[in-house]
Design an enzyme around this catalytic site. Structure first.
Site, short mmCIF file in Angstrom:
data_model
loop_
_atom_site.label_atom_id
_atom_site.label_comp_id
_atom_site.label_asym_id
_atom_site.label_seq_id
_atom_site.Cartn_x
_atom_site.Cartn_y
_atom_site.Cartn_z
N TYR A 174 0.70 -2.41 2.71
CA TYR A 174 2.03 -2.45 2.06
C TYR A 174 2.55 -3.70 1.89
CZ TYR A 174 1.39 2.22 4.31
OH TYR A 174 0.95 3.34 4.83
N ARG A 175 2.91 -4.38 0.92
CA ARG A 175 3.48 -5.59 0.64
C ARG A 175 4.69 -6.09 1.34
NH1 ARG A 175 5.91 -4.49 -5.29
NH2 ARG A 175 7.95 -4.23 -4.63
N TRP A 188 7.22 0.49 1.72
CA TRP A 188 6.75 1.77 2.01
C TRP A 188 7.00 2.71 0.74
CZ3 TRP A 188 8.19 1.83 7.72
CH2 TRP A 188 7.40 1.55 8.51
N GLU A 231 -7.17 5.56 9.64
CA GLU A 231 -8.09 4.45 8.62
C GLU A 231 -8.82 3.70 9.60
OE1 GLU A 231 -4.75 5.16 8.09
OE2 GLU A 231 -4.59 5.93 6.07
N ASP A 280 3.85 -7.04 -9.93
CA ASP A 280 2.94 -6.00 -9.31
C ASP A 280 1.71 -5.89 -10.08
OD1 ASP A 280 2.03 -4.44 -7.44
OD2 ASP A 280 3.92 -3.73 -6.62
C1 FMN Z 1 -3.40 -5.41 -2.47
C2 FMN Z 1 -2.79 -3.99 -2.37
C3 FMN Z 1 -1.41 -3.97 -2.17
C4 FMN Z 1 -0.79 -2.61 -2.04
N1 FMN Z 1 0.60 -2.55 -1.98
C5 FMN Z 1 1.37 -1.52 -1.72
C6 FMN Z 1 2.58 -1.31 -1.44
O1 FMN Z 1 3.54 -2.48 -1.30
N2 FMN Z 1 3.20 -0.37 -0.98
C7 FMN Z 1 2.61 0.85 -1.13
O2 FMN Z 1 3.28 1.85 -0.79
N3 FMN Z 1 1.18 0.96 -1.38
C8 FMN Z 1 0.66 -0.36 -1.49
N4 FMN Z 1 -0.72 -0.32 -1.94
C9 FMN Z 1 -1.44 1.10 -1.86
C10 FMN Z 1 -1.79 1.57 -0.48
O3 FMN Z 1 -2.18 0.57 0.38
C11 FMN Z 1 -2.51 2.80 -0.41
O4 FMN Z 1 -1.76 3.64 -1.27
C12 FMN Z 1 -2.88 3.27 1.16
O5 FMN Z 1 -3.57 4.42 0.84
C13 FMN Z 1 -1.43 3.60 1.70
O6 FMN Z 1 -1.88 4.11 3.00
P1 FMN Z 1 -1.20 5.25 3.46
O7 FMN Z 1 -1.83 6.49 2.70
O8 FMN Z 1 -1.77 5.43 4.92
O9 FMN Z 1 0.09 5.44 3.38
C14 FMN Z 1 -1.30 -1.48 -1.90
C15 FMN Z 1 -2.72 -1.46 -2.09
C16 FMN Z 1 -3.47 -2.86 -2.46
C17 FMN Z 1 -4.89 -2.85 -2.63
MN MN Z 2 -2.95 6.95 5.86
#
Ligand code: FMN
Ligand code: MN
Length: 478
Positions: A174-175, A188, A231, A280
């Site tokens: 998450y950024r 998030w 993960e 984004d």
């Molecule tokens: C480069 C990149 C940046 C991302 N930025 C965000 C973000 O800012 N917020 C977010 O919710 N998901 C973001 N994502 C997507 C999440 O990483 C992805 O949905 C991941 O499954 C989240 O983990 P979780 O399912 O455990 O919440 C990003 C993915 C990538 C590849």
């Molecule tokens: Mn997860």
């Protein structure tokens, strides 16, 4: 060979394979890096190690995931489908027949047992420990990616939390917008596991952020796993080797022992800040919105730590191959629920959540609609805005062929399904945030029960003539 053990091994591998260039002139992480990387990504160029980012002593690694070849090198696989098969193999485990199969079965079970992360006593991630006033995010070469961005953003983090009820770990990418030397916003999104942990917490939630990991573990942070699945376990399984963790210095969380940089701290309930704008992966700036504030209380590092980054923006960008990896790796998992699926493709230009093309073995009337509804109920695929269903013999990766089917096989009145449901957090098109219309296009052949006239036969040359022409090709002088 196995996937690289840490970021340094990964950088050496990329260098040996001619997949990395070192950039020694001073370059500004404020916009300049983005413009360079954008050109290099679009040209299919190498990973870049900026050795002298302006105003920082930490090198900046970028475009490590920018091509299919590098993605395969990261996983030590011939193809991303091969990585998917490794996962599919254990998902589809059947009682083994005969000795050879039993031995293979045991190996698979061992690979699952070995994927559990293990805690070790120390790691290079903690060679340097900075606390209190020593914590200063401005020492890192954090990029301001686009001209309209509110501030510098950390873009390639693995954010670690624990479910306050169950203690299960979550790792997500998450950024993080830098707010000041010691705090960031935590982006998030509403459907994500990290946010769920935060919502379950009373008072404070401890958070650790790992930066600069081996590529498989970094990828795993972006993988759409069910909430109760760690993960780091997926990373261990895909690496064929457990992820090694060390206890945080100031938090009750374990962090990858091999990380280049770790931020430790907490997020307090209802402590929010305006986050954004940020350019984004939708190709647009996301407008300011309130997100939780991450207070950084300690930074641990490797000596001479390398800072990893990624630029997202109008597709295609570097994240395209992270997304494609998920598409390929999770296909066998999607097939556990939907065995009729032959293949699927989430076009990069559709920013992944905007469009899914799926081919199915159609067996009964309404089958395409069944698959659409199932996908709209399945994990993160539930956020898909449009779904196109084609027959099994159509190559979902050939967009011209898909376009042909969509235009030729569809009666818009009969075959287009418009419904509604949850949409991606960042989708700016619907009238309301998070919720709006969904489009399903049934481009399969239609059955009489689906209110179709007898379906015409597709034009295909006979095998006999094809073989004849292949055999005689040399004679024609073409
Ligand atoms: C480069 C990149 C940046 C991302 N930025 C965000 C973000 O800012 N917020 C977010 O919710 N998901 C973001 N994502 C997507 C999440 O990483 C992805 O949905 C991941 O499954 C989240 O983990 P979780 O399912 O455990 O919440 C990003 C993915 C990538 C590849
Ligand atoms: Mn997860």
């Amino acid at each position: 060979m196995a996937p690289p053990g840490d970021l340094r091994e990964w950088i050496s591998l990329l260098e040996r394979e001619g997949e990395l260039l070192r950039v020694s002139p001073e370059v500004d992480p404020h916009l300049e890096v983005t413009e360079i990387v954008d050109r290099v990504v679009k040209a299919g160029g190498p990973a870049l190690l900026f050795e002298n980012p302006r105003a920082s002593t930490h090198p900046l690694l970028i475009n490590q995931f920018g091509t299919e070849r590098r993605m395969c090198l990261a996983f030590d696989a011939e193809s991303l489908d091969e990585v998917g098969r490794r996962l599919g193999d254990v998902l589809e485990m059947q009682p083994p027949q005969g000795l050879a199969e039993k031995v293979r079965g045991l190996k698979k079970l061992k690979s699952i047992a070995d994927s559990q992360p293990k805690t070790v006593r120390g790691g290079s991630a903690q060679e340097v420990v900075l606390t209190g006033d020593e914590v200063d995010l401005s020492a890192l070469p954090i990029q301001t990616c686009w001209p309209g961005d509110a501030a510098p953003f950390i873009t390639l983090p693995a954010v670690i939390t624990k479910d306050p009820r169950t203690g299960t770990r979550n790792v997500g990418m998450y950024r993080m917008q830098v707010l000041d030397e010691r705090s960031t916003a935590m982006h998030w999104q509403i459907h994500k596991d990290g946010r769920a942990d935060y919502l379950l917490a009373e008072g404070k939630l401890e958070v650790a952020v790992a930066l600069g990991l081996d590529p498989v573990t970094a990828y795993a942070a972006s993988a759409p796993l069910p909430k109760h699945v760690d993960e780091f376990m997926l990373a261990g399984f895909l690496k064929g080797e457990a992820v090694e963790l060390v206890r945080g210095k100031t938090v009750d969380l374990e962090v990858p022992a091999n990380a280049e940089i770790v931020l430790e701290g907490y997020i307090a309930k209802d402590d929010l800040a305006s986050e954004g704008p940020f350019g984004d992966h939708t190709g647009y700036y996301t407008p300011p919105e309130l997100f939780p504030v991450f207070h950084v209380e300690a930074i641990t590092m490797r000596r001479d730590a390398i800072y990893p980054s990624i630029v997202v923006g109008k597709p295609p960008a570097e994240d395209a191959w992270l997304g494609k990896a998920t598409e390929r790796i999770f296909l066998p998992a999607v097939r556990v629920t939907l065995p009729e699926i032959v293949d699927y493709d989430l076009p990069v230009a559709g920013a992944f959540h905007n469009c899914v093309i799926v081919s199915i073995r159609k067996a009964y009337p309404g089958h395409a609609q069944k698959v659409m509804h199932a996908l709209w109920g399945l994990g993160m695929l539930s956020l898909s805005k449009s779904i196109v269903v084609v027959d099994e013999h159509v190559n979902v990766h050939d967009y011209a062929d898909v376009f042909f089917r969509v235009t030729a096989n569809v009666d818009p009145k009969r075959d287009v399904l418009i419904t509604e449901g949850p949409l991606d957090h960042l989708d700016h098109a619907p009238g309301r945030q998070f919720y709006g219309g969904k489009l399903g296009i049934d481009a399969t052949h239609k059955l009489p029960e689906e209110d179709a006239r007898p379906w015409p036969e597709e034009i295909v040359m006979s095998d006999e003539i094809r073989e004849l022409v292949t055999r005689r090709w040399g004679d024609y002088g073409l």
